[in-house]
Design a protein around this motif. Structure first.
Motif, short mmCIF file in Angstrom:
data_model
loop_
_atom_site.label_atom_id
_atom_site.label_comp_id
_atom_site.label_asym_id
_atom_site.label_seq_id
_atom_site.Cartn_x
_atom_site.Cartn_y
_atom_site.Cartn_z
N ILE A 1 -13.41 -1.93 -5.21
CA ILE A 1 -14.77 -1.61 -5.67
C ILE A 1 -14.64 -0.64 -6.84
CG2 ILE A 1 -16.96 -0.51 -5.09
CD1 ILE A 1 -16.50 -1.28 -2.17
N TYR B 1 -15.26 -5.92 -7.25
CA TYR B 1 -16.71 -5.80 -7.25
C TYR B 1 -17.15 -4.50 -7.91
CZ TYR B 1 -15.65 -8.70 -3.14
OH TYR B 1 -15.16 -9.64 -2.29
N LYS B 2 -18.39 -4.53 -8.45
CA LYS B 2 -19.03 -3.28 -8.85
C LYS B 2 -19.71 -2.72 -7.61
CE LYS B 2 -20.61 -5.14 -13.18
NZ LYS B 2 -21.81 -5.50 -13.92
N TYR B 3 -19.71 -1.42 -7.46
CA TYR B 3 -20.40 -0.82 -6.32
C TYR B 3 -21.89 -1.16 -6.38
CZ TYR B 3 -22.67 2.59 -3.36
OH TYR B 3 -23.47 3.18 -2.41
N SER B 4 -22.44 -1.55 -5.23
CA SER B 4 -23.86 -1.87 -5.13
C SER B 4 -24.42 -1.06 -3.95
CB SER B 4 -23.98 -3.38 -4.88
OG SER B 4 -25.23 -3.73 -4.37
N PHE C 1 -19.87 2.82 2.05
CA PHE C 1 -20.58 1.89 1.15
C PHE C 1 -21.12 0.67 1.87
CE2 PHE C 1 -15.96 1.16 1.00
CZ PHE C 1 -15.91 -0.12 1.53
N CYS C 2 -20.77 0.49 3.16
CA CYS C 2 -20.88 -0.84 3.76
C CYS C 2 -22.07 -0.98 4.72
CB CYS C 2 -19.59 -1.16 4.50
SG CYS C 2 -19.57 -2.84 5.10
N ASP D 1 -9.19 -6.06 -1.85
CA ASP D 1 -10.54 -5.91 -2.40
C ASP D 1 -10.60 -4.57 -3.13
OD1 ASP D 1 -11.31 -8.17 -0.98
OD2 ASP D 1 -12.38 -7.06 0.58
N ILE E 1 -24.26 -7.94 1.75
CA ILE E 1 -23.21 -7.00 1.38
C ILE E 1 -23.45 -6.35 0.02
CG2 ILE E 1 -21.47 -8.55 0.36
CD1 ILE E 1 -19.82 -6.70 2.76
N ARG E 2 -23.98 -7.14 -0.92
CA ARG E 2 -24.37 -6.58 -2.22
C ARG E 2 -25.76 -7.07 -2.55
NH1 ARG E 2 -19.01 -6.98 -2.38
NH2 ARG E 2 -19.24 -9.22 -2.29
N ARG F 1 -26.34 0.19 -0.89
CA ARG F 1 -27.04 -0.52 0.18
C ARG F 1 -27.85 0.46 1.02
NH1 ARG F 1 -28.29 -3.87 -1.53
NH2 ARG F 1 -28.48 -5.44 0.07
N PRO G 1 -7.62 -4.86 2.06
CA PRO G 1 -8.52 -4.24 1.09
C PRO G 1 -8.19 -2.76 0.87
CG PRO G 1 -9.76 -5.54 2.66
CD PRO G 1 -8.35 -5.44 3.20
N LYS H 1 -16.40 -13.21 -2.34
CA LYS H 1 -16.46 -14.17 -1.25
C LYS H 1 -17.90 -14.56 -0.96
CE LYS H 1 -13.37 -11.34 0.35
NZ LYS H 1 -12.60 -10.51 1.25
N GLN I 1 -9.83 -0.89 -1.81
CA GLN I 1 -11.12 -0.38 -2.33
C GLN I 1 -10.95 0.57 -3.50
OE1 GLN I 1 -13.14 -2.26 -1.06
NE2 GLN I 1 -12.86 -2.52 1.13
N1 5AD Z 1 -20.76 -2.69 -3.01
C1 5AD Z 1 -19.73 -3.41 -3.54
N2 5AD Z 1 -18.79 -4.02 -2.80
C2 5AD Z 1 -18.89 -3.91 -1.46
N3 5AD Z 1 -18.11 -4.40 -0.47
C3 5AD Z 1 -18.64 -4.01 0.72
N4 5AD Z 1 -19.76 -3.29 0.51
C4 5AD Z 1 -19.92 -3.21 -0.83
C5 5AD Z 1 -20.89 -2.58 -1.65
N5 5AD Z 1 -21.89 -1.87 -1.15
C6 5AD Z 1 -16.88 -5.15 -0.70
C7 5AD Z 1 -15.66 -4.42 -0.14
C8 5AD Z 1 -15.31 -5.23 1.07
C9 5AD Z 1 -15.74 -6.63 0.63
C10 5AD Z 1 -15.95 -7.61 1.74
O1 5AD Z 1 -16.96 -6.40 -0.03
O2 5AD Z 1 -14.63 -4.49 -1.11
O3 5AD Z 1 -13.93 -5.18 1.39
#
Ligand code: 5AD
Ligand code: SF4
Length: 485
Positions: free
Chosen positions: A342, A371-374, A190-191, A340, A77-78, A376, A300, A15, A302
């Motif tokens: 990750i 998504y790949k984990y990023s 993760f957020c 969603d 967010i990433r 933060r 979501p 998004k 995850q």
């Molecule tokens: N790395 C990857 N994806 C993330 N999201 C939130 N934080 C991270 C992160 N650090 C994703 C989650 C969330 C969406 C809005 O973004 O899946 O539901």
């Protein structure tokens, strides 16, 4: 694939894919250019900003070259979302060299996260305003015009901009966002959102109903109620209607949705985002009761493995999530469900990754943002765990869940062939001038040949063929309702 609002390209960028630029609006003496990145909440905030600035005589422009003030509403967010914004800021810095009076400001999550450093160390901008500081923007711009730099990143426990009627910049728009909560109290590990948008607060339901009524009267036919976790919406008020007090009557999300659904049967209601730990049967029952609340839930997950969910601090297990899916299927048998995911979160083993694939198979989601984990900065995961899944492995796992998802999206769409769907027309199809494009209640894109119907009309479309992202059909008469005697 396209996101739930038709804005951005999905898969890894999700998004947070592309920039949205606020449209030209009215003739003011000063020109404001606003570019938004990230989630729908940012886009909605940009409309609040436009409204605040309009009172100061600013009209919006789509052309940054003619702007007096450029504001970039950013996403953290990433890491790749931030990189994209930095690149844009460097371009605007060049424009400022040629146009020294230009004011360039950063809003939103990056403003909150990076604060002074954008002004001082990186010298990229003149102004930094966090998500709760937008009322101060006019004064901050005056400071910059007076030769100062301006920064306000204070987070508030109260600010909801509830009294500000956002300027809708897409004249003739059909679908609008209305924010109902701000901030987030969940602390998923993760957020970054709880750090950039602060504590969760709910907006007065009467201002929400007012705003939805207003946009319906201006021709809109769909609202999406927005919050980081809409299910935790909760408004308490005293008999005076202003003082928040636990002992007084409260409005929860199900009740709020019912209030909005009663505005008009031709106003479609959607919402985003639900949290699996908080999604109640009461919400599902209200959805079932009103034809104009779309049977579509973005939930979501995850990860499909309870140990990963625990490390993510999500507050539910795989079993709990599947129980919520079962409740949706029971109460709303025809509900569209998206999610969603990750991949490659800290310590994710092959077995844990396989559990995500198996959960995908069990639920058969209609769409997914993947998504790949990023990692933060400041988050619980950054402090507690190591980002130890290699980039190569993250890519492989992402490819696997994307391939799995495309199979499920296609299978779900194939099942719709022969069915008749109620579609709200959003405009002409991007691919062909001869076709119209709209969405059905489950939020799937539907394309069909132009007839006499136009943007904003509801039509019935019989589905003939499909891809994994789109249903293709032709317009038919409204099917007769079954009358049970
Ligand atoms: N790395 C990857 N994806 C993330 N999201 C939130 N934080 C991270 C992160 N650090 C994703 C989650 C969330 C969406 C809005 O973004 O899946 O539901
Ligand atoms: Fe982030 Fe979790 Fe809040 Fe969503 S619910 S914004 S993922 S902390």
């Amino acid at each position: 694939m396209v996101d739930d609002h038709g804005n951005n390209k999905v898969i890894d960028e999700g998004k947070q894919g592309e920039a949205l630029v606020l449209d030209d609006h009215s003739e003011g003496s000063k020109k404001l250019y606003v570019e938004s990145y990230g989630c729908a909440m940012n886009f909605s905030d940009s409309e609040v900003v436009a409204s605040i600035m309009a009172k100061e005589g600013y009209s919006t422009t789509r052309n940054s070259e003619e702007a007096d003030v450029i504001l970039i509403n950013t996403c953290s967010i990433r890491d790749n979302a931030e990189m994209r914004v930095r690149k844009r800021l460097t371009e605007f810095r060049k424009q400022k060299k040629a146009q020294p009076k230009l004011v360039v400001g950063v809003l939103g999550c990056m403003a909150e996260r990076l604060k002074q450093s954008l002004l001082e160390e990186e010298k990229l901008v003149d102004l930094v305003a966090g998500p709760d500081a937008y009322r101060e923007l006019p004064g901050m711009i005056d400071e910059v015009n007076g030769g100062q730099k301006a920064v306000n990143v204070l987070l508030s426990r109260e600010e909801t901009y509830g009294d500000i009627s956002p300027i809708r910049l897409d004249e003739g728009g059909i679908s609008g966002f209305v924010s109902i909560t701000r901030g987030c109290d969940n602390m998923c590990s993760f957020c970054v959102v709880p750090f950039t948008r602060g504590r969760e607060r709910s907006r007065d339901p009467h201002t929400i109903v007012q705003e939805c009524t207003d946009i319906f009267n201006r021709g809109y036919r769909e609202v999406t109620l927005l919050g980081q976790n809409v299910d935790s919406y909760r408004w308490n008020m005293s008999s005076k209607g202003v003082i928040k007090d636990e002992t007084q009557s409260t409005t929860d999300f199900a009740e709020l949705m019912e209030m909005v659904a009663q505005i008009h049967p031709d106003l479609r209601i959607r919402f985003s985002t639900s949290h699996p730990k908080d999604l109640t049967d009461k919400v599902l029952e209200v959805m079932a009761k009103y034809d104009n609340i779309c049977p579509y839930i973005h939930l979501p997950v995850q990860s499909g493995h309870s140990d990963v969910l625990q490390r993510m601090n999500r507050g539910y297990s795989r079993e709990w999530y599947l129980d919520r899916i079962a409740a949706i299927r029971r109460i709303l048998p025809n509900c569209g469900i998206s999610t969603d995911i990750i991949v490659g979160f800290c310590g994710e083993t092959e077995e844990e990754h396989q559990a995500t694939l198996s959960l995908q198979n069990e639920v058969q989601f209609d769409f997914a943002y993947m998504y790949k984990y990023s990692e933060r900065p400041k988050t619980l995961a950054e402090r507690k765990f190591e980002d130890d899944v290699t980039e190569e492995l993250k890519s492989r796992r992402l490819d696997e869940i994307i391939a799995n998802q495309l199979r499920h999206s296609l299978a779900n769409n194939l099942r719709q062939i022969g069915e008749v769907h109620k579609v709200l027309i959003e405009g002409v199809s991007k691919k062909s001038e001869d076709d119209l494009m709209g969405r059905d209640e489950r939020n799937t894109k539907v394309v069909f040949p132009k007839g006499t119907a136009k943007k904003g009309d509801y039509v019935w479309v019989k589905i003939k063929e499909c891809t994994s992202a789109t249903l293709i059909g032709e317009q038919v008469e409204e099917p007769a309702k079954l009358v049970v005697s």
